[in-house]
Design a protein around this motif. Structure first.
Motif, PDB file in Angstrom:
ATOM      1  N   ARG A 181       0.827  -1.322   0.020  1.00  0.00           N
ATOM      2  CA  ARG A 181       0.123   0.075  -0.269  1.00  0.00           C
ATOM      3  C   ARG A 181       0.849   1.165  -0.140  1.00  0.00           C
ATOM      4  N   GLU A 182       1.885   1.288   0.646  1.00  0.00           N
ATOM      5  CA  GLU A 182       2.919   2.344   0.590  1.00  0.00           C
ATOM      6  C   GLU A 182       3.497   2.607  -0.620  1.00  0.00           C
ATOM      7  N   GLY A 185       0.988   7.117  -6.353  1.00  0.00           N
ATOM      8  CA  GLY A 185      -0.102   8.046  -6.350  1.00  0.00           C
ATOM      9  C   GLY A 185       0.229   9.443  -6.004  1.00  0.00           C
ATOM     10  N   ALA A 186       1.170   9.635  -5.202  1.00  0.00           N
ATOM     11  CA  ALA A 186       1.837  10.865  -4.988  1.00  0.00           C
ATOM     12  C   ALA A 186       2.563  11.330  -6.162  1.00  0.00           C
ATOM     13  N   VAL A 233      -3.804   5.216  -9.526  1.00  0.00           N
ATOM     14  CA  VAL A 233      -3.770   3.848  -9.264  1.00  0.00           C
ATOM     15  C   VAL A 233      -4.933   3.631  -8.076  1.00  0.00           C
ATOM     16  N   ALA A 234      -5.366   2.393  -8.279  1.00  0.00           N
ATOM     17  CA  ALA A 234      -6.540   2.099  -7.136  1.00  0.00           C
ATOM     18  C   ALA A 234      -6.056   0.414  -6.993  1.00  0.00           C
ATOM     19  N   LEU A 235      -6.260   0.258  -5.642  1.00  0.00           N
ATOM     20  CA  LEU A 235      -5.796  -1.119  -5.022  1.00  0.00           C
ATOM     21  C   LEU A 235      -7.121  -1.831  -4.602  1.00  0.00           C
ATOM     22  N   SER A 236      -7.207  -3.245  -5.041  1.00  0.00           N
ATOM     23  CA  SER A 236      -8.306  -3.864  -4.369  1.00  0.00           C
ATOM     24  C   SER A 236      -7.854  -5.172  -3.906  1.00  0.00           C
ATOM     25  N   LEU A 269       6.129 -10.554  -4.302  1.00  0.00           N
ATOM     26  CA  LEU A 269       4.871  -9.753  -4.667  1.00  0.00           C
ATOM     27  C   LEU A 269       5.180  -8.266  -4.620  1.00  0.00           C
ATOM     28  N   TYR A 270       6.198  -7.661  -3.851  1.00  0.00           N
ATOM     29  CA  TYR A 270       6.510  -6.555  -3.858  1.00  0.00           C
ATOM     30  C   TYR A 270       7.230  -6.001  -4.957  1.00  0.00           C
TER      31      TYR A 270
END
Length: 383
Positions: free
Chosen positions: A262-263, A269-270, A275-278, A294-295
């Motif tokens: 998320r960070e 995004g900043a 970008v959207a996360l689900s 994954l990162y």
């Protein structure tokens, strides 16, 4: 040089040379004295027979280099001169132990037995034929069988040594291969840390330049984000370079969680990326290797969006299944060319495919609907 080669072939070690010289001198003296004082004599004078025994005894210095020739010579020489007694045991043993062909050994030994019956030695010339036959079998068979056993044992030891040397060479090659794979992995880590972080920092720097004059508050926030990302990049570089230092174990790394993802998305995004996360499924701790992969998947995919799609709408979909983690990063067609000319042409997707494959997962990447999508499935170990 030729003499030195023959010398080393005849006696591979100093110990073998000392042994053969000692045996030659000892049996020359022993057989010479034995036949000198023996009451039975050959057709030659006993002094000549004794001297011939000394000569035959000295000849066994070549028993390792020429075992067959020495055995044939001893057979003929003893039959003609009557020389030799105990030294024949050493010659027969050397024939069986050092001759290359077992058929030659058995043939020469049988011929030596037949010649011994036809021309008995002086010490047994008055014995019956049956006694000579039994003595000949014992006199010939014991050293030959012992020599065959020692020769087979020597070949077995040589084979084991060769196999050990081959295994050591293979282990060395495997170690070299492992070091090469480790260098590749470290290079991939360096690419992930430097290229991805710096690319996003360049985007932030461009945004900072654009808003510095009209919005000082946002400029300060952007500068803080750039500083945080720079510190994170340095920290990750410190972890990667730590494994290169000899005598120092790899530094422990923090386990990756969804908060880190998320960070990472928040940083993009900043920088102006929509970008959207689900997330589907219950959140739970991930194994270290799965979490880092994954990162890196999300990081590489978002960096590529910055490079090639600009401000295109992007979706990050995570499926947290009991047996695996599914991730898909897809962006819509770009509405405008990227504002920043970021370098490309690296091997980020290739490295990601290698990471996912190493975990036993699947990886797909390619154009989709005018945009681009990266999809992977990371299996989780059984509980």
């Amino acid at each position: 040089m030729h003499l030195r080669g023959w010398w080393s072939a005849a006696w591979p070690t100093r110990r073998s040379r000392a042994l053969d010289v000692t045996l030659a001198v000892s049996f020359a003296v022993l057989d010479g004295l034995f036949l000198w004082f023996s009451p039975q004599h050959f057709w030659l004078p006993h002094t000549v027979t004794s001297a011939c025994s000394v000569v035959l005894g000295l000849c066994i210095v070549v028993r390792r280099r020429h075992p067959v020739a020495l055995a044939v010579f001893a057979m003929v020489f003893s039959a003609v001169t009557g020389g030799g007694a105990f030294v024949v045991l050493v010659i027969l043993y050397s024939l069986a132990a050092y001759a290359a062909s077992r058929r030659v050994v058995l043939g020469v030994a049988a011929l030596n037995y037949a010649v011994g019956l036809a021309f008995p030695p002086p010490t047994s010339s008055n014995d019956s034929f049956l006694a000579q036959a039994i003595f000949g079998i014992t006199f010939t068979g014991v050293p030959v069988l012992l020599g065959l056993y020692m020769g087979a044992r020597k070949q077995l030891l040589a084979s084991l040594q060769e196999r050990t040397a081959r295994l050591e060479r293979e282990q060395h090659l495997l170690a070299e291969r492992a070091r090469g794979e480790e260098r590749t992995r470290i290079a991939r880590e360096m690419h992930d840390v430097v290229a991805n972080r710096i690319s996003v920092m360049v985007v932030h720097a461009g945004a900072l330049k654009a808003v510095a004059a009209r919005d000082p508050g946002r400029a300060a926030e952007t500068a803080a984000v750039i500083g945080d990302m720079g510190r994170q990049a340095l920290e990750e570089l410190r972890h990667v370079i730590g494994v290169l230092r000899q005598g120092e174990e790899a530094l422990p790394q923090e386990a990756v969680t969804l908060e880190h993802v998320r960070e990472l998305i928040g940083q993009s995004g900043a920088a102006g990326l929509r970008v959207a996360l689900s997330v589907r499924g219950a959140e739970r701790p991930m194994p270290s290797a799965v979490g880092r992969t994954l990162y890196r998947l999300v990081q590489e995919a978002l960096t590529n969006v910055h490079k090639h799609a600009g401000a295109a709408d992007t979706r990050v979909d995570l499926g947290l299944l009991p047996e695996a983690i599914e991730v898909e990063i897809a962006n819509d067609p770009p509405t405008a060319p990227p504002a920043h000319d970021l370098p490309s042409g690296g091997h980020g997707l290739v490295g990601l495919r290698e990471r996912v494959t190493a975990l036993g997962g699947s990886f797909e990447a390619g154009p989709r609907g005018g945009g681009y999508a990266v999809k992977a499935r990371l299996p989780l170990p059984a509980s």
